[in-house]
Design a protein around this motif. Sequence first.
Motif, PDB file in Angstrom:
ATOM      1  N   LYS A  23     -14.711  -3.404  -2.608  1.00 30.82           N
ATOM      2  CA  LYS A  23     -14.224  -4.145  -1.456  1.00 30.82           C
ATOM      3  C   LYS A  23     -13.803  -5.502  -1.991  1.00 30.82           C
ATOM      4  N   CYS A  28     -11.683   2.993  -7.223  1.00 34.63           N
ATOM      5  CA  CYS A  28     -11.611   1.626  -6.696  1.00 34.63           C
ATOM      6  C   CYS A  28     -11.447   1.618  -5.184  1.00 34.63           C
ATOM      7  N   LYS A  29     -10.674   2.528  -4.649  1.00 32.42           N
ATOM      8  CA  LYS A  29     -10.506   2.618  -3.194  1.00 32.42           C
ATOM      9  C   LYS A  29     -11.834   2.971  -2.524  1.00 32.42           C
ATOM     10  N   LYS A  30     -12.644   3.741  -3.224  1.00 26.61           N
ATOM     11  CA  LYS A  30     -13.915   4.213  -2.675  1.00 26.61           C
ATOM     12  C   LYS A  30     -15.028   3.189  -2.816  1.00 26.61           C
ATOM     13  N   TYR A  74      -6.046  -1.948 -10.151  1.00 27.74           N
ATOM     14  CA  TYR A  74      -7.309  -1.222 -10.050  1.00 27.74           C
ATOM     15  C   TYR A  74      -7.949  -1.069 -11.439  1.00 27.74           C
ATOM     16  N   VAL A  93      -7.763   4.824  -9.561  1.00 26.13           N
ATOM     17  CA  VAL A  93      -7.310   4.417  -8.226  1.00 26.13           C
ATOM     18  C   VAL A  93      -8.278   4.898  -7.152  1.00 26.13           C
ATOM     19  N   GLU A  94      -8.661   6.165  -7.207  1.00 20.75           N
ATOM     20  CA  GLU A  94      -9.545   6.725  -6.188  1.00 20.75           C
ATOM     21  C   GLU A  94     -10.922   6.077  -6.236  1.00 20.75           C
ATOM     22  N   SER A 136       0.843  -1.202   0.000  1.00 21.14           N
ATOM     23  CA  SER A 136       0.000   0.000   0.000  1.00 21.14           C
ATOM     24  C   SER A 136       0.877   1.250   0.000  1.00 21.14           C
TER      25      SER A 136
END
Length: 219
Positions: free
Chosen positions: A204, A199-201, A145, A196-197, A43
């Motif tokens: 899961k 997928c992070k949001k 991602y 990226v943002e 990470s």
Amino acid sequence: MTKQSELFFALLNDFKGDKNLLIWPGQGSFEVVVGAILVQNTSWKNVEKALQNLKNARLLRLETLAKIPLQELALCIKASGFYNIKAKRLKTLCEAILSDFGNFENFKANVSREWLLGVKGVGAETCDAILAYACEQTQMVVDAYALRILGYLGYEFEFYDEAKEWLSDLLFDEIYAKTKLKDEGEVFRIFHALIVEFCKKHFKGKILNESGKKALNLI
């Protein structure tokens, strides 16, 4: 509008955060080269710890990392995981840059994708990240991602460069007209950051949540 451009605008419309999150820390600097190696299989939070250790020890320079003993480097980047392997890869890359280009600025101005891919330990994703964010070249970065989103949209690619070519098929004039972005390289960097943002949001694991589905018009 191409499917790729539709995806770009869907991700842009979904993004509600600080625009600074879309810029790689230290963009255009040697620090990005180091970060691109350290972020492999870990990470970004772990990378930040390792980078800070290098900064505190005043080691975050091309010439220094090329000459530092391998064990000392490994200990400094321990927070990034797989630190012995990454130390070897980072030192090998720094030695090659110093040998063939003399300094980071010359590397930044003259390195090719072929040269970088020829360095042991530098795969396609790491290579394109260095070219896009350290050297500010026109390269689209494809990471896990990106493949996750593409897979959810029904696109499967056997090879990295196939996915890269698909994602790169954007209508740039339309993007320029609707955003403040000025060139293809900048568009690709923002596109990758938005992926990226998103997928992070919304993801899961491999599961996309309901708001993510709505953002991509899947429901």
